[in-house]
Design an enzyme around this catalytic site. Structure first.
Site, PDB file in Angstrom:
ATOM      1  N   CYS A 199     -13.829   9.604   9.601  1.00 59.48           N
ATOM      2  CA  CYS A 199     -12.925   8.504   9.966  1.00 59.48           C
ATOM      3  C   CYS A 199     -12.847   8.387  11.495  1.00 59.48           C
ATOM      4  O   CYS A 199     -12.772   7.283  12.044  1.00 59.48           O
ATOM      5  CB  CYS A 199     -11.534   8.736   9.401  1.00 59.48           C
ATOM      6  SG  CYS A 199     -11.544   9.313   7.687  1.00 59.48           S
ATOM      7  N   CYS A 237     -16.880   4.460   2.388  1.00 60.50           N
ATOM      8  CA  CYS A 237     -15.488   4.291   1.943  1.00 60.50           C
ATOM      9  C   CYS A 237     -15.051   2.837   2.014  1.00 60.50           C
ATOM     10  O   CYS A 237     -14.012   2.471   1.477  1.00 60.50           O
ATOM     11  CB  CYS A 237     -14.547   5.164   2.781  1.00 60.50           C
ATOM     12  SG  CYS A 237     -14.522   4.698   4.517  1.00 60.50           S
TER      13      CYS A 237
END
Ligand code: FES
Length: 146
Positions: free
Chosen positions: A104, A35
């Site tokens: 994350c 990402c």
């Protein structure tokens, strides 16, 4: 059910411990190749205890919320205890994250570990190298959420 818990929204909108630390004992920088998000974690250690932690995250809301919670969780702990902080514990403390956002939280765990490793390196403290991996952590943790 809302996609994000109130705690996630709170830590995203009012992140704790954001900023730079000029007198950090250890700094960890990690990124997720997929990402492109980057997290920088600073720790200040006195007598083996993390007396302060700060972070800067250039990333998604979940990365900000998890780094905020991670700094709160390691403050006051010994560096050894901080090393045992898992992304799962951070996610639980935030009352959960959507499955596709678990990666994350892995970034937050890795940032803490990288900061502790930097502290060990700077202070000549011996450690088991296998505790820390030098390669792409995102790759290792790809299947964490399964
Ligand atoms: Fe990259 Fe969240 S999408 S850390």
């Amino acid at each position: 059910m809302a996609l994000y818990s109130e705690k996630v929204m709170d830590h995203f909108q009012n992140p704790r411990n954001v900023g730079k630390m000029d007198d950090a004992s250890g700094i960890g920088v990690v990124g997720n190749a997929k990402c492109g998000d980057i997290m920088k974690m600073y720790i200040k250690v006195e007598n083996g205890i993390i007396v302060d932690a700060k972070f800067n995250t250039f990333g998604c809301g979940s990365a900000i919320a998890t780094s905020s919670m991670a700094t709160e969780m390691i403050k006051g702990k010994s560096v050894e205890e901080a090393l045992t902080l898992s992304n799962k514990a951070v996610v639980e403390a935030l009352d959960g994250l959507p499955v596709h956002k678990i990666h994350c939280s892995v970034l937050a765990e890795e940032a803490v570990r990288a900061a502790v490793k930097d502290y060990y390196d700077k202070n000549g403290i011996a450690y088991d190298k296998e505790q820390f991996c030098d390669h792409d952590c995102a790759h290792c943790h790809e299947h964490d959420h399964e």
